[in-house]
Design an enzyme around this catalytic site. Structure first.
Site, PDB file in Angstrom:
ATOM      1  N   ALA A  98       6.667   7.207   4.498  1.00 38.48           N
ATOM      2  CA  ALA A  98       7.034   7.143   5.908  1.00 38.48           C
ATOM      3  C   ALA A  98       6.175   6.155   6.683  1.00 38.48           C
ATOM      4  O   ALA A  98       6.649   5.484   7.601  1.00 38.48           O
ATOM      5  CB  ALA A  98       6.939   8.527   6.538  1.00 38.48           C
ATOM      6  N   GLU A  99       4.904   6.071   6.331  1.00 35.64           N
ATOM      7  CA  GLU A  99       3.981   5.225   7.077  1.00 35.64           C
ATOM      8  C   GLU A  99       4.141   3.740   6.746  1.00 35.64           C
ATOM      9  O   GLU A  99       4.151   2.898   7.647  1.00 35.64           O
ATOM     10  CB  GLU A  99       2.532   5.653   6.798  1.00 35.64           C
ATOM     11  CG  GLU A  99       2.151   7.003   7.363  1.00 35.64           C
ATOM     12  CD  GLU A  99       2.032   6.990   8.884  1.00 35.64           C
ATOM     13  OE1 GLU A  99       1.992   5.888   9.471  1.00 35.64           O
ATOM     14  OE2 GLU A  99       1.981   8.069   9.480  1.00 35.64           O
TER      15      GLU A  99
END
Length: 214
Positions: A98-99
């Site tokens: 996600a990051e």
């Protein structure tokens, strides 16, 4: 692989000199240098200076990591680092996805860096000297995630919201449990709601359960 272009130039001069003394043929200096540079770039190498080499050796270098890591290397680092800090590796993997989508060189518009998108102040607090070094970044990011999980008594949604929006914001909203998160999620930024939902969905899919709705 890293290569110092000034070293290459000097090496080429040496080769040219030997070729002249031994009456053997050699590529023109410019051509041999260009060919080596092209080959290095084609192989995915990084071009660095002598100053950077020396700075890395004594720990002063603060630029992007010169240690390449492919996807499998990063997954292996995640497993080892998650195990070292006692955090579920699946959770760490999805946070990294996600990051940064597993990109060690990722930089956000806000200036967050590396695999787990550490801000400079956060990185310093976690003793991360090079946020672009995959192992340093993971060590700092996983430790920070572990601390958030401990702070919120293992409530994963709350820890994820705090990782994304900051623990101060989560605390000010009175979100301490996942039930609190479910009730007050609408007060959080849309980015944070999406962030938490996507990670929880992926974790649910990994566990063979129906995904949660955003």
């Amino acid at each position: 692989m890293n290569i110092d272009l000034r070293f290459v130039a000097a090496q080429n001069k040496y080769i040219q000199g030997n070729a002249f003394l031994n009456n053997t043929s050699a590529l023109p200096l410019d051509q041999s240098f260009a060919d080596l540079l092209d080959a290095q770039l084609a192989a995915g190498g990084r071009i660095i200076s002598a100053e950077q080499v020396l700075a890395e050796l004594d720990g002063r270098y603060e630029g992007k990591s010169t240690y390449p890591a492919n996807h499998q290397d990063i997954l292996a680092m995640i497993e080892r680092t998650a195990s070292r800090f006692g955090v579920d590796s699946g959770l760490v993997r999805e946070v990294v996805r996600a990051e940064s989508n597993f990109n060690p060189s990722a930089v956000s518009r806000a200036g967050a860096k590396g695999l787990m998108q550490l801000m400079d102040a956060t990185a310093r607090s976690l003793q991360v000297r090079d946020a672009f070094d995959p192992q340093q970044n993971l060590s700092g990011g996983v430790r920070y995630l572990r601390d958030l999980l401990q702070r919120y008594d293992g409530n994963v949604k709350v820890a994820l919201a705090a990782y994304n929006a900051g623990p101060g914001r989560v605390d000010r909203m009175g979100i301490a449990t996942d039930s609190d998160f479910d009730r007050k999620a609408g007060e959080l930024p849309a980015e944070t709601r999406k962030y938490v939902a996507e990670i929880m969905d992926r974790l649910a899919i990994q566990a063979g359960q129906p995904g949660e709705q955003p």
